[in-house]
Design a protein around this motif. Sequence first.
Motif, mmCIF file in Angstrom:
data_model
loop_
_atom_site.group_PDB
_atom_site.id
_atom_site.type_symbol
_atom_site.label_atom_id
_atom_site.label_comp_id
_atom_site.label_asym_id
_atom_site.label_seq_id
_atom_site.Cartn_x
_atom_site.Cartn_y
_atom_site.Cartn_z
ATOM 1 N N GLU A 1 -6.891 -10.798 3.741
ATOM 2 C CA GLU A 1 -6.690 -9.217 3.725
ATOM 3 C C GLU A 1 -5.119 -8.955 3.640
ATOM 4 N N GLN A 2 -4.870 -7.858 2.747
ATOM 5 C CA GLN A 2 -3.681 -7.252 2.423
ATOM 6 C C GLN A 2 -3.104 -6.429 3.728
ATOM 7 N N THR A 3 -2.183 -6.871 4.235
ATOM 8 C CA THR A 3 -1.825 -6.405 5.654
ATOM 9 C C THR A 3 -0.925 -4.939 5.665
ATOM 10 N N LEU A 4 -0.263 -4.845 4.521
ATOM 11 C CA LEU A 4 0.954 -3.810 4.458
ATOM 12 C C LEU A 4 0.884 -3.154 3.096
ATOM 13 N N LYS B 1 0.839 -1.020 0.021
ATOM 14 C CA LYS B 1 0.185 0.196 -0.021
ATOM 15 C C LYS B 1 0.974 1.306 0.086
ATOM 16 N N SER B 2 1.977 1.144 0.565
ATOM 17 C CA SER B 2 2.834 2.336 0.686
ATOM 18 C C SER B 2 4.470 2.127 0.418
#
Lengths: 125, 125
Positions: A122-125, A78-79
Amino acid sequence: MLDKKLLEVLTSPPDAAVAIVTQGKDGPHVVNSWNSYAQITEDDKILFPAGRMNETEQNIQADNRVKITISNREVQGKSIKGTGFLVIGTAEFAAEGADYDTIKAKFPWARAALAIKVESAEQTL
Amino acid sequence: MLDKKLLEVLTSPPDAAVAIVTQGKDGPHVVNSWNSYAQITEDDKILFPAGRMNETEQNIQADNRVKITISNREVQGKSIKGTGFLVIGTAEFAAEGADYDTIKAKFPWARAALAIKVESAEQTL
């Protein structure tokens, strides 16, 4: 269809360890496999070859819920570069049938297929 | 002194996810960090920066036992390239003191240090 990013995490090098977590009698239990060992079935189960995994098998006979983390440092998150998934599902060991045949064809040393039915990813990062 | 192979797994690229497993009220809980985030203290604790990890912290307040798997696909194992460790220990979150300072100096975003006292480290592959 499984999440595209999850499939990217599973299929992109470098290969990384998958953690497979079950409930033991005396606390949680964890074993590892490798991303590259994961096989995705047409009905979106994730299969891993079981070498030993005896305690994992005993645990899921009592409670078939599993949590799995799967990561890849080289896939964009995500980042930052590097991401992972928490997969929650139910598991069974198959020593015959289609899932077993799929695993056995690729991993002749496998005594069974650990077949995980995905309930959430769930995408955790 | 921690096992030399464990230190090699922790310090060699490629970076891989570490799985940190605790006992939750409703089953096992797992979060990830990265190999490269691990800091080894002089008294052989393994520290990780805690960003969120709120559920992990709650769990260890009730039961401080943790299991951690750490792997590296590029480090030679017992028979194949690729090895990993199962580390069993006890954990605490430190938001002040030497362990916190060590973590905060390298990871300014950390809210605390997850400090793991190693009880055993088994090379699993």
